[in-house]
Design a protein around this motif. Structure first.
Motif, PDB file in Angstrom:
ATOM      1  N   HIS A 157      47.697  -1.511   9.713  1.00  0.00           N
ATOM      2  CA  HIS A 157      46.240  -1.596   9.859  1.00  0.00           C
ATOM      3  C   HIS A 157      45.601  -2.353   8.700  1.00  0.00           C
ATOM      4  O   HIS A 157      44.617  -3.076   8.902  1.00  0.00           O
ATOM      5  N   ILE A 158      46.172  -2.180   7.484  1.00  0.00           N
ATOM      6  CA  ILE A 158      45.621  -2.905   6.339  1.00  0.00           C
ATOM      7  C   ILE A 158      45.791  -4.407   6.540  1.00  0.00           C
ATOM      8  O   ILE A 158      44.881  -5.214   6.257  1.00  0.00           O
ATOM      9  N   ASN A 159      46.941  -4.808   7.079  1.00  0.00           N
ATOM     10  CA  ASN A 159      47.168  -6.238   7.345  1.00  0.00           C
ATOM     11  C   ASN A 159      46.182  -6.749   8.391  1.00  0.00           C
ATOM     12  O   ASN A 159      45.619  -7.842   8.254  1.00  0.00           O
ATOM     13  N   ASN A 160      45.999  -5.931   9.428  1.00  0.00           N
ATOM     14  CA  ASN A 160      45.040  -6.344  10.470  1.00  0.00           C
ATOM     15  C   ASN A 160      43.621  -6.395   9.915  1.00  0.00           C
ATOM     16  O   ASN A 160      42.836  -7.274  10.277  1.00  0.00           O
ATOM     17  N   LEU A 161      43.289  -5.420   9.052  1.00  0.00           N
ATOM     18  CA  LEU A 161      41.952  -5.407   8.470  1.00  0.00           C
ATOM     19  C   LEU A 161      41.702  -6.650   7.631  1.00  0.00           C
ATOM     20  O   LEU A 161      40.599  -7.209   7.643  1.00  0.00           O
ATOM     21  N   GLU A 162      42.725  -7.121   6.922  1.00  0.00           N
ATOM     22  CA  GLU A 162      42.570  -8.333   6.110  1.00  0.00           C
ATOM     23  C   GLU A 162      42.298  -9.537   6.993  1.00  0.00           C
ATOM     24  O   GLU A 162      41.424 -10.366   6.685  1.00  0.00           O
ATOM     25  N   GLU A 163      43.007  -9.605   8.132  1.00  0.00           N
ATOM     26  CA  GLU A 163      42.774 -10.727   9.060  1.00  0.00           C
ATOM     27  C   GLU A 163      41.378 -10.630   9.683  1.00  0.00           C
ATOM     28  O   GLU A 163      40.671 -11.628   9.823  1.00  0.00           O
ATOM     29  N   VAL A 164      40.996  -9.385  10.081  1.00  0.00           N
ATOM     30  CA  VAL A 164      39.682  -9.209  10.706  1.00  0.00           C
ATOM     31  C   VAL A 164      38.565  -9.539   9.737  1.00  0.00           C
ATOM     32  O   VAL A 164      37.538 -10.122  10.106  1.00  0.00           O
ATOM     33  N   ALA A 165      38.742  -9.199   8.453  1.00  0.00           N
ATOM     34  CA  ALA A 165      37.715  -9.502   7.459  1.00  0.00           C
ATOM     35  C   ALA A 165      37.496 -10.998   7.339  1.00  0.00           C
ATOM     36  O   ALA A 165      36.355 -11.471   7.206  1.00  0.00           O
ATOM     37  N   LYS A 166      38.584 -11.758   7.416  1.00  0.00           N
ATOM     38  CA  LYS A 166      38.442 -13.219   7.334  1.00  0.00           C
ATOM     39  C   LYS A 166      37.706 -13.751   8.567  1.00  0.00           C
ATOM     40  O   LYS A 166      36.822 -14.595   8.452  1.00  0.00           O
ATOM     41  N   ILE A 167      38.107 -13.244   9.747  1.00  0.00           N
ATOM     42  CA  ILE A 167      37.455 -13.717  10.991  1.00  0.00           C
ATOM     43  C   ILE A 167      35.984 -13.313  11.003  1.00  0.00           C
ATOM     44  O   ILE A 167      35.103 -14.092  11.398  1.00  0.00           O
ATOM     45  N   LEU A 168      35.682 -12.061  10.558  1.00  0.00           N
ATOM     46  CA  LEU A 168      34.307 -11.581  10.551  1.00  0.00           C
ATOM     47  C   LEU A 168      33.432 -12.403   9.624  1.00  0.00           C
ATOM     48  O   LEU A 168      32.286 -12.724   9.945  1.00  0.00           O
ATOM     49  N   LYS A 169      33.979 -12.798   8.497  1.00  0.00           N
ATOM     50  CA  LYS A 169      33.209 -13.610   7.559  1.00  0.00           C
ATOM     51  C   LYS A 169      32.877 -14.960   8.162  1.00  0.00           C
ATOM     52  O   LYS A 169      31.753 -15.458   8.058  1.00  0.00           O
ATOM     53  N   THR A 170      33.891 -15.566   8.824  1.00  0.00           N
ATOM     54  CA  THR A 170      33.668 -16.878   9.462  1.00  0.00           C
ATOM     55  C   THR A 170      32.623 -16.767  10.576  1.00  0.00           C
ATOM     56  O   THR A 170      31.751 -17.629  10.717  1.00  0.00           O
TER      57      THR A 170
END
Length: 743
Positions: free
Chosen positions: A711-724
């Protein structure tokens, strides 16, 4: 009708003056779209929804109006026809009364005996009769003999025979009382004669007659009007038309007409009714008829097929006018409502389009939602010209009213939603970078925790396997003892239930014995009552036979009284005028004697009926007595069977007590064994459970750490997508400052 036509023309003129172009939306404010609009479907649907109830109401109103008009015409037919029939009946009754009264006048005896001046007096009285009633044309006294002259108010032709001029004379001289003739013509006048023979001893000495003037009745028929096209027609039993406003059909035979055949073939006993005939008037309106049986006449009241054409045409035109006006009003209202709906939809689609492109700064206003060119808005704008300065001074403020209508509430709710959404996007943009950094740190910590947890889990698994093997045998033994305990408990419950049912059965059987004994006692009392009833019925039968003897005596007295009254009538007839009063008394005595004889017959019939019923009742009581013996035997058998059931239940209860005692001993021994096995199994289970719980916790922690790392790995990816994604939205700077303050 002229007023309706004038209103219709004015309506068409006003409709042609309407400028329909002002109701079309402005080209400058129209929105180009590549999809279908709901404006016209909504307009058409609303128009139909408003029209359907109205058309249904108009159709119902037309049907009800037509029905009421039909009922009104038929009621008028019945009323006028009944009036004509009442007039004819009254005239006929008056003619019969005149003949009867004249027959009782002594002047006729004077004329028969040749008293000088008697014929002149009789002629004067006949003239008075014919002139005193407009429905009586002539009166006649026709002696039967060659030495007397005919006394009449009408001049008879000496060249024609008397029977040809008065076709009813022969049958009248042979009748025994009042008689009506067939319609006939004398001196060019239609009439019907009522006649009565005059007796001198046992022979007919003359005929007294009065003519009912049918020419006067024809005038009444011509003056009787039914609605617009209706009329009265009078027919004989053979279908000959005697009277009608249409003089061309008088004398024609209409017996083969379908409406005349209908009343001939009717099986009803009534002399009145309404029939419907296609040939006469299309079958839509009824034809009322009423028969005059004593005259052999049938009176019809009918209207033509086109009776209600004028009224129906006026109603239809009025309905068409109302429908057209309603269509126009419904279309305008529907067009206005659809315009508002499409205006709201277009404004919201425009704003949603800006949101789709990332612009979150747009908000709805009331003016944009109702930007529809319609007469209401046009008039409203004209009336608000004086307020231009106030509107321009408040141009920078929102035109939405928190207490306004639903359109205001839609715009306010949408704007508040957009404010919340814009604030959320601003917070997401400010916090997306921090979320990404925190996700990387958590990933490193989760890897270290996963390795340590894996080592602990392997050690605990070995201890759990050894403990599990130790407890298997103990658990199996304890399970078998528990099964034995459960079986014994079920036996105890079943025996207890059987005992309860046996007790209830004994109580119910005892109640059954007492109830059967009560039935036996009541049945014996009923048999005694039936014997008493039989004896009383036989006594009543004897009394009825005595009454029958008394009735026979009354019948003999009535017969003798009848013979005495008959002799008195004969003597009164011989006495002539002097015995007329005594003849009336003798006639009343004879009637009373006949009534007494008839009443005696009725009493005898009632006595015979009562005797038959009492005989049947005695026979039925005897049959009931025979059946009661069988019923008594059945009751005794039921008592014996109930006593046998009670004895068997007592033996069953004794056996059940022995089973319960044996089961209690087994339960005491079983509980000791089960208690010892449960102590052993509990100790083993505690050891096994402790090791298994520790092992499971270790495995769960390991799995949790693996999921946590994922989940931490997914959260890191989601944070990048959310910022974009958040950076694509355009928001107000005020919301950015608020997001920084939250950080």
């Amino acid at each position: 009708m002229d007023k309706v036509k004038e209103q219709w023309e004015n309506l068409k003129t006003n409709i042609s003056k309407i400028d329909w172009s002002k109701l079309r939306p402005s080209k400058n404010n129209s929105i180009k779209r590549g999809h279908k609009s709901v404006k016209w479907p909504i307009t058409i649907l609303l128009t139909i929804v408003m029209l359907v109830p109205l058309l249904a109401a108009l159709l119902f109103s037309y049907i009800q109006t037509t029905k009421i008009m039909t009922e009104r015409v038929e009621a008028q037919e019945e009323q006028i026809t009944t009036n004509i029939v009442s007039t004819i009946d009254s005239a006929a009754t008056a003619a019969e009364t005149t003949v009867e009264k004249l027959a009782m006048d002594s002047i006729l005896n004077q004329v028969s005996s040749g008293t000088p001046g008697a014929e002149s007096q009789l002629s004067s009285r006949l003239q008075y009769i014919s002139s005193g009633n407009r429905y009586i044309s002539d009166a006649y006294y026709i002696p039967i003999g060659e030495n007397q002259d005919i006394v009449s108010t009408n001049t008879l032709n000496d060249n024609d025979s008397l029977n040809e001029q008065l076709p009813w004379l022969e049958s009248a001289s042979q009748s025994n009382g009042i008689q009506w003739s067939e319609p006939y013509t004398l001196n060019g006048s239609s009439r019907i004669a009522v006649s009565r023979p005059l007796f001198g001893g046992q022979s007919v000495i003359g005929v007294l007659a009065v003519d009912l003037d049918f020419e006067t009745i024809k005038k009444d028929v011509e003056e009787a009007k039914i609605a617009n096209t209706g009329s009265i027609q009078i027919f004989t039993e053979d279908g000959i038309v005697l009277a009608s406003p249409d003089t061309s059909i008088i004398g024609q035979n209409h017996k083969e007409k379908s409406y005349f055949q209908t009343i001939l073939n009717e099986e009803s006993d009534s002399d009145t009714g309404i029939i419907y005939d296609e040939e006469a008037n299309g079958g839509e309106l009824g034809i009322y008829y009423e028969k005059i049986p004593n005259l052999g006449l049938t009176v019809f009241g009918m209207v033509a097929e086109n009776e209600m054409d004028e009224e129906a045409s006026a109603i239809i035109k009025t309905l068409i006018t109302i429908t057209l006006i309603t269509i126009i009003v419904a279309a305008v209202i529907s067009y206005y409502a659809a315009g508002i709906i499409t205006s709201i939809a277009n404004s919201m689609m425009k704003t949603f389009g800006e949101v789709r492109r990332g612009n979150l700064t747009n908000r709805l206003s009331y003016k944009e939602l109702v930007d529809f060119k319609n007469p209401y808005v046009f008039i409203k704008n004209k009336l608000s010209k004086n307020n231009d300065e106030i509107v321009s001074s408040n141009a920078g403020e929102s035109d939405l009213d928190p207490k306004g209508n639903e359109i205001h509430q839609i715009a306010i709710a949408f704007n508040e939603t957009m404010d919340t959404f814009e604030s959320t996007i601003a917070v997401i943009q400010g916090n997306s970078k921090n979320v990404s950094e925190m996700a990387a740190t958590l990933t490193e910590l989760s890897d270290q925790t996963s390795r340590a947890t894996s080592e602990v889990a392997q050690t605990i698994s070995g201890v759990a396997e050894a403990t599990s093997t130790q407890t298997e045998d103990t658990e199996e033994t304890a399970s078998q003892m528990n099964d034995l305990s459960q079986a014994l408990n079920e036996i105890n419950d079943a025996v207890g239930t059987m005992g309860s049912h046996a007790d209830n059965t004994m109580i119910l059987n005892g109640n059954n014995i007492f109830a059967t004994q009560d039935v036996d006692q009541n049945w014996k009392e009923t048999l005694g009552t039936m014997d008493q009833l039989k004896a009383q019925i036989e006594e009543v039968d004897g009394d009825i036979q005595n009454i029958e003897g008394i009735v026979n005596a009354i019948t003999n007295i009535a017969k003798k009284t009848n013979l005495l009254a008959l002799n008195a009538s004969i003597e009164a007839a011989r006495a002539g005028e002097a015995g007329r009063g005594f003849a009336v008394v003798a006639e009343e005595i004879r009637n009373l004697a006949e009534q007494s004889a008839q009443s005696s017959k009725d009493i005898q019939n009632i006595i015979h009926t009562v005797q038959n019923k009492s005989t049947n009742m005695v026979n039925h009581l005897e049959e009931t007595s025979e059946g009661s013996k069988v019923q008594t035997e059945k009751i005794n058998e039921a008592l014996s069977a109930s006593e046998s059931v009670a004895s068997s239940l007592e033996q069953l209860v004794a056996s059940m007590i022995i089973v319960i005692q044996s089961s209690s001993v087994i339960n005491e021994r079983k509980d000791e064994v089960v208690s010892q096995l449960e102590n052993i199994a509990a100790s083993a289970e505690e050891n096994s459970a402790g090791t298994e719980e520790v092992s499971a916790n270790a495995q769960e922690i390991l799995a949790t750490m693996e999921d946590f790392t994922s989940h931490i790995n997914n959260l890191e990816e989601v944070a990048k997508i959310l910022k974009t994604s958040a950076e694509q939205f355009e928001i107000n700077h005020n919301h950015e400052n608020n997001a920084d303050l939250k950080d």
